[in-house]
Design a protein around this motif. Structure first.
Motif, PDB file in Angstrom:
ATOM      1  N   SER A 199       0.828  -1.222   0.000  1.00  0.00           N
ATOM      2  CA  SER A 199       0.000   0.000   0.000  1.00  0.00           C
ATOM      3  C   SER A 199       0.854   1.260   0.000  1.00  0.00           C
ATOM      4  CB  SER A 199      -0.941   0.006   1.214  1.00  0.00           C
ATOM      5  OG  SER A 199      -1.803  -1.111   1.177  1.00  0.00           O
ATOM      6  N   ASP A 200       2.063   1.168   0.532  1.00  0.00           N
ATOM      7  CA  ASP A 200       2.936   2.339   0.577  1.00  0.00           C
ATOM      8  C   ASP A 200       3.443   2.717  -0.816  1.00  0.00           C
ATOM      9  OD1 ASP A 200       2.581   2.393   3.276  1.00  0.00           O
ATOM     10  OD2 ASP A 200       4.431   1.269   3.727  1.00  0.00           O
ATOM     11  N   ASN A 201       3.478   1.743  -1.743  1.00  0.00           N
ATOM     12  CA  ASN A 201       4.045   1.989  -3.068  1.00  0.00           C
ATOM     13  C   ASN A 201       3.028   1.954  -4.199  1.00  0.00           C
ATOM     14  OD1 ASN A 201       6.795   2.081  -2.046  1.00  0.00           O
ATOM     15  ND2 ASN A 201       6.591  -0.137  -1.777  1.00  0.00           N
ATOM     16  N   PHE A 202       1.861   1.274  -3.968  1.00  0.00           N
ATOM     17  CA  PHE A 202       0.871   1.117  -5.032  1.00  0.00           C
ATOM     18  C   PHE A 202      -0.518   1.435  -4.502  1.00  0.00           C
ATOM     19  CE2 PHE A 202       4.290  -1.930  -5.777  1.00  0.00           C
ATOM     20  CZ  PHE A 202       4.697  -1.593  -7.064  1.00  0.00           C
ATOM     21  N   THR A 203      -1.391   1.738  -5.462  1.00  0.00           N
ATOM     22  CA  THR A 203      -2.794   1.916  -5.116  1.00  0.00           C
ATOM     23  C   THR A 203      -3.442   0.533  -5.070  1.00  0.00           C
ATOM     24  OG1 THR A 203      -2.864   4.053  -6.230  1.00  0.00           O
ATOM     25  CG2 THR A 203      -4.972   2.954  -5.795  1.00  0.00           C
ATOM     26  N   VAL A 204      -4.046   0.177  -3.959  1.00  0.00           N
ATOM     27  CA  VAL A 204      -4.584  -1.176  -3.747  1.00  0.00           C
ATOM     28  C   VAL A 204      -6.095  -1.116  -3.623  1.00  0.00           C
ATOM     29  CG1 VAL A 204      -4.581  -3.192  -2.240  1.00  0.00           C
ATOM     30  CG2 VAL A 204      -2.462  -1.899  -2.607  1.00  0.00           C
ATOM     31  N   ASP A 205      -6.769  -2.030  -4.336  1.00  0.00           N
ATOM     32  CA  ASP A 205      -8.228  -2.168  -4.225  1.00  0.00           C
ATOM     33  C   ASP A 205      -8.528  -2.986  -2.974  1.00  0.00           C
ATOM     34  OD1 ASP A 205     -10.906  -2.950  -4.374  1.00  0.00           O
ATOM     35  OD2 ASP A 205     -10.918  -2.836  -6.557  1.00  0.00           O
ATOM     36  N   ASP A 206      -9.095  -2.346  -1.975  1.00  0.00           N
ATOM     37  CA  ASP A 206      -9.334  -3.022  -0.698  1.00  0.00           C
ATOM     38  C   ASP A 206     -10.241  -4.241  -0.844  1.00  0.00           C
ATOM     39  OD1 ASP A 206      -7.740  -1.219   0.579  1.00  0.00           O
ATOM     40  OD2 ASP A 206      -9.405   0.106   1.169  1.00  0.00           O
ATOM     41  N   ASN A 207     -11.240  -4.194  -1.714  1.00  0.00           N
ATOM     42  CA  ASN A 207     -12.163  -5.329  -1.889  1.00  0.00           C
ATOM     43  C   ASN A 207     -11.439  -6.549  -2.467  1.00  0.00           C
ATOM     44  OD1 ASN A 207     -14.430  -3.984  -0.891  1.00  0.00           O
ATOM     45  ND2 ASN A 207     -14.890  -3.082  -2.907  1.00  0.00           N
ATOM     46  N   LEU A 208     -10.612  -6.293  -3.498  1.00  0.00           N
ATOM     47  CA  LEU A 208      -9.859  -7.402  -4.089  1.00  0.00           C
ATOM     48  C   LEU A 208      -8.877  -8.004  -3.086  1.00  0.00           C
ATOM     49  CD1 LEU A 208      -9.109  -6.052  -7.680  1.00  0.00           C
ATOM     50  CD2 LEU A 208     -10.678  -7.880  -7.024  1.00  0.00           C
ATOM     51  N   VAL A 209      -8.244  -7.153  -2.342  1.00  0.00           N
ATOM     52  CA  VAL A 209      -7.290  -7.637  -1.329  1.00  0.00           C
ATOM     53  C   VAL A 209      -8.007  -8.496  -0.292  1.00  0.00           C
ATOM     54  CG1 VAL A 209      -5.796  -6.917   0.574  1.00  0.00           C
ATOM     55  CG2 VAL A 209      -5.662  -5.755  -1.636  1.00  0.00           C
ATOM     56  N   ALA A 210      -9.176  -8.032   0.137  1.00  0.00           N
ATOM     57  CA  ALA A 210      -9.933  -8.793   1.135  1.00  0.00           C
ATOM     58  C   ALA A 210     -10.307 -10.169   0.598  1.00  0.00           C
ATOM     59  CB  ALA A 210     -11.176  -8.013   1.543  1.00  0.00           C
ATOM     60  N   GLN A 211     -10.711 -10.211  -0.682  1.00  0.00           N
ATOM     61  CA  GLN A 211     -11.075 -11.498  -1.290  1.00  0.00           C
ATOM     62  C   GLN A 211      -9.876 -12.446  -1.338  1.00  0.00           C
ATOM     63  OE1 GLN A 211     -12.858 -10.745  -5.116  1.00  0.00           O
ATOM     64  NE2 GLN A 211     -14.499  -9.470  -4.257  1.00  0.00           N
ATOM     65  N   GLU A 212      -8.718 -11.932  -1.703  1.00  0.00           N
ATOM     66  CA  GLU A 212      -7.522 -12.767  -1.764  1.00  0.00           C
ATOM     67  C   GLU A 212      -7.120 -13.269  -0.379  1.00  0.00           C
ATOM     68  OE1 GLU A 212      -5.835 -13.967  -4.395  1.00  0.00           O
ATOM     69  OE2 GLU A 212      -7.557 -13.168  -5.505  1.00  0.00           O
ATOM     70  N   VAL A 213      -7.243 -12.401   0.604  1.00  0.00           N
ATOM     71  CA  VAL A 213      -6.911 -12.810   1.981  1.00  0.00           C
ATOM     72  C   VAL A 213      -7.825 -13.953   2.417  1.00  0.00           C
ATOM     73  CG1 VAL A 213      -6.952 -12.079   4.395  1.00  0.00           C
ATOM     74  CG2 VAL A 213      -5.917 -10.607   2.657  1.00  0.00           C
ATOM     75  N   VAL A 214      -9.125 -13.793   2.148  1.00  0.00           N
ATOM     76  CA  VAL A 214     -10.084 -14.850   2.520  1.00  0.00           C
ATOM     77  C   VAL A 214      -9.739 -16.152   1.812  1.00  0.00           C
ATOM     78  CG1 VAL A 214     -12.492 -15.578   2.326  1.00  0.00           C
ATOM     79  CG2 VAL A 214     -11.952 -13.250   3.078  1.00  0.00           C
ATOM     80  N   ARG A 215      -9.363 -16.061   0.527  1.00  0.00           N
ATOM     81  CA  ARG A 215      -9.036 -17.268  -0.239  1.00  0.00           C
ATOM     82  C   ARG A 215      -7.808 -17.974   0.344  1.00  0.00           C
ATOM     83  NH1 ARG A 215      -8.773 -15.038  -4.861  1.00  0.00           N
ATOM     84  NH2 ARG A 215     -10.958 -15.376  -5.390  1.00  0.00           N
ATOM     85  N   PHE A 216      -6.787 -17.208   0.673  1.00  0.00           N
ATOM     86  CA  PHE A 216      -5.575 -17.810   1.239  1.00  0.00           C
ATOM     87  C   PHE A 216      -5.852 -18.461   2.594  1.00  0.00           C
ATOM     88  CE2 PHE A 216      -3.053 -15.542  -1.896  1.00  0.00           C
ATOM     89  CZ  PHE A 216      -1.973 -16.400  -2.078  1.00  0.00           C
ATOM     90  N   VAL A 217      -6.618 -17.774   3.416  1.00  0.00           N
ATOM     91  CA  VAL A 217      -6.920 -18.304   4.751  1.00  0.00           C
ATOM     92  C   VAL A 217      -7.780 -19.569   4.632  1.00  0.00           C
ATOM     93  CG1 VAL A 217      -8.110 -17.851   6.926  1.00  0.00           C
ATOM     94  CG2 VAL A 217      -6.689 -16.072   5.879  1.00  0.00           C
ATOM     95  N   ALA A 218      -8.718 -19.562   3.655  1.00  0.00           N
ATOM     96  CA  ALA A 218      -9.595 -20.728   3.481  1.00  0.00           C
ATOM     97  C   ALA A 218      -8.798 -21.960   3.088  1.00  0.00           C
ATOM     98  CB  ALA A 218     -10.659 -20.419   2.431  1.00  0.00           C
ATOM     99  N   ARG A 219      -7.720 -21.759   2.333  1.00  0.00           N
ATOM    100  CA  ARG A 219      -6.907 -22.908   1.919  1.00  0.00           C
ATOM    101  C   ARG A 219      -6.258 -23.616   3.105  1.00  0.00           C
ATOM    102  NH1 ARG A 219      -3.649 -20.163  -3.183  1.00  0.00           N
ATOM    103  NH2 ARG A 219      -5.466 -19.984  -4.591  1.00  0.00           N
ATOM    104  N   SER A 220      -6.032 -22.889   4.155  1.00  0.00           N
ATOM    105  CA  SER A 220      -5.405 -23.493   5.339  1.00  0.00           C
ATOM    106  C   SER A 220      -6.425 -23.884   6.405  1.00  0.00           C
ATOM    107  CB  SER A 220      -4.381 -22.517   5.939  1.00  0.00           C
ATOM    108  OG  SER A 220      -5.030 -21.345   6.396  1.00  0.00           O
ATOM    109  N   ASP A 221      -7.711 -23.765   6.078  1.00  0.00           N
ATOM    110  CA  ASP A 221      -8.758 -24.144   7.036  1.00  0.00           C
ATOM    111  C   ASP A 221      -8.883 -25.669   7.076  1.00  0.00           C
ATOM    112  OD1 ASP A 221     -10.876 -24.236   8.748  1.00  0.00           O
ATOM    113  OD2 ASP A 221     -12.374 -23.781   7.203  1.00  0.00           O
ATOM    114  N   VAL A 222      -8.683 -26.271   8.235  1.00  0.00           N
ATOM    115  CA  VAL A 222      -8.690 -27.740   8.365  1.00  0.00           C
ATOM    116  C   VAL A 222      -9.833 -28.215   9.256  1.00  0.00           C
ATOM    117  CG1 VAL A 222      -6.227 -27.998   7.921  1.00  0.00           C
ATOM    118  CG2 VAL A 222      -7.025 -27.551  10.261  1.00  0.00           C
TER     119      VAL A 222
END
Length: 295
Positions: A199-222
């Motif tokens: 975020s310090d160097n680029f403009t980030v779409d908060d919605n897209l970032v949130a979706q990616e975070v959820v996807r990564f976390v879901a992959r490790s859900d056991v």
């Protein structure tokens, strides 16, 4: 019910006409592999004896042998083969008339000639036969009962060991649950840190970032794998305490538990999880080795 497939029993009994001995041993086998050895006079009992074994044994290689030693001398009957002896006498007379031989057919000649006198052991009467058969069936039943008692005792030792190992697996499952939660927390923290740096160097779409975070976390859900593992362990306990044989079902459960542990190994985050996965696989392998002995 946990019952071993390994056992041995030997019984004997003396009746008026014979001494009956029955030995039966069983070892591991995927199915019921039955081998019955009987003397010819007991051949009519084989089908019934096989049925008796199947009543007591569900799985394993079973070898059952019945031997009979007659306790009194048999009655022997000698029968003259009259047509053969008459033919021999006629041939000797013809030879004598032709000057080819001297003297007639003697008793010694008859006894030396094959099949001139037939010697047979008299068959036992029908009542004695039935008495013998009933006694044999009773001894086979007694031997199978003793075999079953030994298999039950051995199964008791197996059950103690299997319960201890299942308890270790259950503890490891809870350890993996804790490791999974900790791993997800660490993953989320790392992702947030990287997003902050971007975020310090680029403009980030908060919605897209949130979706990616959820996807990564879901992959490790056991949670699903852990729920299934706990269910398998509960099912194991129910099968072990039930009356019917459970060896095959326990073997199948172990395959399912191994599958879930392998999935956990691929999904759980964190350094501490790898050691728990190795320990869980080791305990499941020890369980598998022991289950090969369960009926």
């Amino acid at each position: 019910m946990i019952k071993s497939m390994t056992g041995f029993a030997s019984v004997d009994r003396e009746i008026e006409t014979a001494i009956i001995a029955v030995t039966v041993r069983s070892v591991n086998h995927r199915h019921l592999d039955l081998h019955v050895r009987l003397s010819s006079r007991l051949a009519a009992l084989e089908t019934g004896i096989r049925g008796l074994v199947q009543k007591w044994v569900a799985r394993g290689r079973v070898e059952l042998a019945v031997t009979i030693r007659v306790s009194r001398s048999p009655v022997v009957r000698a029968t003259l083969n009259r047509p053969l002896v008459d033919a021999l006498a006629k041939a000797v007379a013809t030879a004598t008339e032709g000057g080819l031989a001297s003297g007639g057919l003697t008793v010694g000649d008859v006894l030396r000639f094959p099949q001139a006198v037939v010697v047979e052991e008299e068959e036992i009467d029908e009542d004695s036969r039935k008495t013998l058969q009933l006694a044999v069936v009773a001894e086979v039943e007694r031997a199978l009962e003793e075999l079953d008692g030994m298999r039950v005792r051995e199964g008791g030792y197996l059950q103690i060991d299997l319960k201890d190992r299942c308890a270790k697996v259950a503890d490891l499952v809870e350890g993996l649950a804790a490791a999974g939660e900790e791993g997800q927390t660490e993953l989320l923290a790392r992702l947030r840190g990287r997003i902050t740096g971007l975020s310090d160097n680029f403009t980030v779409d908060d919605n897209l970032v949130a979706q990616e975070v959820v996807r990564f976390v879901a992959r490790s859900d056991v949670s699903e794998e852990l729920t299934r593992l706990r269910g398998h362990l509960n099912h194991w306990a129910a099968l072990s305490d039930a009356a019917e044989p459970c060896g095959r079902k326990l073997d199948f459960l172990l395959q399912e538990m191994n599958r879930e542990v392998n999935t956990l190994g691929a999904k759980v985050e964190g350094m501490g999880a790898s050691g728990l996965i190795v320990d869980a696989k080791a305990e499941l392998e020890k369980l598998r080795e022991q289950v090969q002995n369960v009926e």
